[in-house]
Design a protein around this motif. Structure first.
Motif, PDB file in Angstrom:
ATOM      1  N   SER A 183      24.249 -73.909 145.159  1.00  0.00           N
ATOM      2  CA  SER A 183      25.290 -74.261 144.193  1.00  0.00           C
ATOM      3  C   SER A 183      26.480 -74.981 144.842  1.00  0.00           C
ATOM      4  O   SER A 183      27.391 -75.414 144.151  1.00  0.00           O
ATOM      5  CB  SER A 183      25.789 -72.999 143.484  1.00  0.00           C
ATOM      6  N   ASN A 212      15.040 -72.760 148.894  1.00  0.00           N
ATOM      7  CA  ASN A 212      15.152 -73.823 147.891  1.00  0.00           C
ATOM      8  C   ASN A 212      14.313 -75.064 148.229  1.00  0.00           C
ATOM      9  O   ASN A 212      14.172 -75.969 147.410  1.00  0.00           O
ATOM     10  CB  ASN A 212      16.645 -74.183 147.789  1.00  0.00           C
TER      11      ASN A 212
ATOM     12  N   TYR B 171      21.058 -61.600 141.919  1.00  0.00           N
ATOM     13  CA  TYR B 171      20.836 -62.938 142.480  1.00  0.00           C
ATOM     14  C   TYR B 171      19.846 -63.775 141.666  1.00  0.00           C
ATOM     15  O   TYR B 171      20.054 -64.968 141.451  1.00  0.00           O
ATOM     16  CB  TYR B 171      20.332 -62.815 143.930  1.00  0.00           C
ATOM     17  N   ASN B 172      18.768 -63.115 141.214  1.00  0.00           N
ATOM     18  CA  ASN B 172      17.720 -63.877 140.512  1.00  0.00           C
ATOM     19  C   ASN B 172      18.199 -64.334 139.135  1.00  0.00           C
ATOM     20  O   ASN B 172      18.803 -63.556 138.392  1.00  0.00           O
ATOM     21  CB  ASN B 172      16.474 -63.000 140.319  1.00  0.00           C
ATOM     22  N   LYS B 173      17.891 -65.575 138.804  1.00  0.00           N
ATOM     23  CA  LYS B 173      18.270 -66.059 137.473  1.00  0.00           C
ATOM     24  C   LYS B 173      17.452 -65.346 136.414  1.00  0.00           C
ATOM     25  O   LYS B 173      17.956 -64.966 135.361  1.00  0.00           O
ATOM     26  CB  LYS B 173      18.045 -67.572 137.398  1.00  0.00           C
ATOM     27  N   GLU B 174      16.155 -65.195 136.686  1.00  0.00           N
ATOM     28  CA  GLU B 174      15.261 -64.545 135.724  1.00  0.00           C
ATOM     29  C   GLU B 174      14.956 -63.127 136.198  1.00  0.00           C
ATOM     30  O   GLU B 174      14.499 -62.943 137.316  1.00  0.00           O
ATOM     31  CB  GLU B 174      13.934 -65.320 135.627  1.00  0.00           C
ATOM     32  N   GLY B 202      25.591 -61.889 143.434  1.00  0.00           N
ATOM     33  CA  GLY B 202      25.448 -62.782 142.291  1.00  0.00           C
ATOM     34  C   GLY B 202      26.257 -62.274 141.110  1.00  0.00           C
ATOM     35  O   GLY B 202      26.525 -61.074 140.993  1.00  0.00           O
ATOM     36  N   THR B 206      26.291 -62.243 132.502  1.00  0.00           N
ATOM     37  CA  THR B 206      25.405 -62.406 131.346  1.00  0.00           C
ATOM     38  C   THR B 206      24.324 -61.324 131.270  1.00  0.00           C
ATOM     39  O   THR B 206      23.532 -61.310 130.334  1.00  0.00           O
ATOM     40  CB  THR B 206      24.713 -63.780 131.388  1.00  0.00           C
ATOM     41  N   LYS B 207      24.297 -60.456 132.255  1.00  0.00           N
ATOM     42  CA  LYS B 207      23.239 -59.429 132.290  1.00  0.00           C
ATOM     43  C   LYS B 207      23.786 -58.029 131.992  1.00  0.00           C
ATOM     44  O   LYS B 207      23.019 -57.056 131.997  1.00  0.00           O
ATOM     45  CB  LYS B 207      22.568 -59.418 133.673  1.00  0.00           C
TER      46      LYS B 207
END
Lengths: 336, 308
Positions: A183, A212, B171-174, B202, B206-207
């Protein structure tokens, strides 16, 4: 460079044991320490030249380590103590407690010695602003971005300018931390561009592999003022020879660089620096040929190990570099 | 006044670092004396629940490499840190030694008011591999079963607060919260101890709704990555709330009064069932002298914050 697939090293080699013993010896005189450092640098330069590398340096034999060495000579830093890297391995980490500023060219003596003792092209490694900031505790600046830009403008730029003034033509900016924070690639781009602003030299950026797979770096590459990137590929490639995508899994991301419009050179890592096994010349050849095809231009391909070889023994390191040179020769024969 | 605790690995002193590198004869006694020193430092700072500083642990997963069927493999980067852990390969069908793995790696001199932190199953599965359990869900559930045996053993020996380290959830987005919940249910069902799930590395803004639904007693947040304003939007009336106010990634020492004010503001809005303060992640990211100062400040914040 007119030669196809020029070979080069990335950075550090393991220091010779006799040199370390002497420089740590409290009874050794300054003259003795200078001599043993010069001897070690000369040994590295001559060994790399004899192996046949086209672009050389001294294996960073005089530097303590890539972070600690510059931080010692920059205003604004104070060492806080050691922090774990892994297991019982630690590195010294510093606090930024005031404005960062360049004091002196801490690579001048090293560069002048290499220049005086080598017949080959030289590539000078310099630790980048982003990595210096990322690996430090900031107690002074309002934000990480502010610290990064201060380091780029007030430390790396004057250092590089001075090295170029001494005759350096190729500067490699080492940024192992760059890809660890996907990011933060905008500020990374800005830090490189600020570091090299107004300086006439060939700039190479070395960034280590992160989870990444350079996907965050790729869109930035055309906007960064670097002619070449030296990157890691071998450590996630297969050890099978061949030019197919299945065999060359580690190199497929090269296509992404091209898709994003990067038209510069790539120093492809063809030797895995984390294992002692030596790649065969034929495997090196196929990695080079695959990269040449992926970039659609063999003149854009330079050949190097993935990263610095200092975690390997000197024997293993030189064997890897020797095989790399042989593999490049095989690749040139294929292209003829 | 609210309660407090620390979690994760503490920094080794310069003397201990040198001793581990040279494997000196006094290494064991140094480990012991430094462990006891850190326990005393926590007690003197009035920390509510005392932790083992885990000085012998090379990373928060390494003791599990002693389980049968588990092999340490390559080094891997811890998220975006300049620190590495060793990936464990879980190749047996059932990996347990009867719940002694964590307990046998903790100091026996910890006082009654003690806590311990271990990785939660989702994070564990994300960062390690298994040739036996190819489906991630199966791996997570089997790790949860192994961890439950460990936790039962810890609770039996007097640990009142079990912290579950969940950096991958942050950390994980999903994140498959269904799997996370199923695994945590295995761990917490009928357990006679408080369980607090810690998110860090992270922003979990939103979680938080999903986190509040998880079967754990409480949630812990690193407020350097998850803004306090996000936490304050939610009601914690059914949950314990740990505010990770001490930043283990900077040597700057927190100002107690500013922190007390911030903790009081968060608690006034979130109205948790119980409130704790802690560090945001392992203290070993700063050298020892800074860690000691930060522990002292943590105690001061806990003493100064308003009771909920």
């Amino acid at each position: 460079m007119s030669k196809l697939f020029p070979t080069q090293e990335i950075g550090s080699l393991k220091k010779p044991a006799d040199m370390l013993k002497k420089v740590k010896d409290p009874n050794a005189s300054d003259e003795e320490k200078i001599k043993v450092r010069n001897d070690a640098a000369l040994l590295n330069i001559k060994t790399l030249e004899d192996i046949g590398l086209d672009i050389v340096y001294d294996g960073e034999v005089r530097r303590v380590e890539m972070y600690e060495e510059p931080v010692r000579y920059v205003d604004g830093f104070e060492f806080a103590g050691r922090v774990r890297s892994w297991d019982n391995k630690y590195y010294k980490k510093a606090r930024v407690v005031g404005p960062v500023a360049f004091k002196q060219n801490f690579h001048a003596e090293e560069f002048n010695f290499v220049k005086d003792n080598s017949k080959k092209e030289l590539k000078v490694p310099v630790t980048g602003a982003y990595t210096l900031a990322d690996w430090s505790y900031d107690e002074h600046y309002k934000s990480k971005d502010e610290l990064i830009l201060a380091l780029a403008r007030n430390v790396v730029r004057p250092l590089v300018k001075d090295l170029v003034g001494l005759g350096a033509k190729i500067i490699q900016i080492d940024e192992p931390a760059a890809t660890t924070h996907p990011s933060e690639m905008d500020i990374f781009r800005e830090s490189i561009n600020e570091s090299v602003k107004g300086i006439d030299a060939k700039f190479v950026v070395h960034a280590c592999f992160s989870g990444n797979d350079y996907k965050a770096l790729a869109p930035q590459m055309p906007e960064i003022k670097a002619e070449q990137y030296t990157l890691e590929f071998a450590n996630r490639d297969t050890w099978n020879t061949g030019l197919g995508d299945d065999a060359r899994k580690g190199f497929q991301v090269l296509k992404l660089f091209k898709e994003h419009g990067f038209e510069g050179e790539i120093g492809i890592g063809v030797s895995d620096v984390h294992v002692n096994e030596i790649e065969s010349p034929e495997l090196i050849r196929d990695r080079i040929l695959y990269a040449a095809k992926a970039l659609d231009d063999p003149t854009k391909v330079y050949v190097n190990p993935d990263c610095g070889l200092r975690t390997r023994t000197r024997e293993v390191s030189f064997d890897k570099i020797r095989t790399m040179v042989k593999g490049a020769e095989l690749a040139r024969e294929e292209i003829k | 006044m609210i309660s407090s605790y620390t979690f994760g690995i503490y920094p080794r002193s310069e003397e201990l670092i040198e001793a581990t590198r040279k494997n000196t004869e006094n290494l064991d006694s140094l480990f012991q004396s430094e462990t006891e020193e850190y326990i005393s430092i926590q007690k003197n700072a009035d920390i509510g629940f005392i932790s083992d500083p885990l000085l012998k642990w090379d990373d928060i997963f390494r003791p599990f490499s002693n389980l049968s069927g588990v092999t340490p493999t390559a080094l891997n980067r811890i998220y975006e840190m300049n620190t590495f852990y060793r990936v464990l390969s879980f190749d047996g069908s059932a990996f347990t030694d009867g719940g002694n793995t964590v307990k046998s790696n903790l100091d026996s001199s910890l006082p009654k008011n003690k806590t311990v932190a271990i990785p939660e199953p989702f994070t564990f599965a994300e960062l390690h591999t298994s040739n036996e359990f190819k489906r991630k869900e199966d791996f997570v559930i089997n790790l949860a079963k192994m961890l439950r045996v460990e936790i039962d053993s810890l609770v039996e020996s007097g640990f009142e607060v079990i912290q579950l380290l969940a950096p991958s959830i942050a950390y994980n987005k999903e994140v498959d919260f269904g799997v996370v919940s199923d695994a945590l249910k295995i761990i917490t069902d009928g357990l006679k101890a408080k369980t607090i799930l810690h998110t860090y590395f992270g922003d979990v803004s939103t979680k938080i709704e999903s986190l509040l639904d998880l079967p754990v007693s409480g949630l812990g947040f690193d407020i350097t990555t998850t803004p306090a304003s996000s936490i304050e939007k939610h009601s914690f009336s059914d949950k314990l709330l740990t505010i990770g106010i001490i930043n283990s990634f900077n040597t700057a020492i927190e100002k107690p009064q500013e922190c007390i004010k911030q903790v009081d503001e968060i608690n006034a809005q979130a109205k948790p069932k119980e409130s704790y303060v802690s560090n945001n992640f392992d203290l070993e990211y700063v050298p020892k002298e800074f860690a000691i100062s930060k522990i002292s400040v943590l105690g001061e914040i806990a003493r100064g914050a308003k009771d909920v």
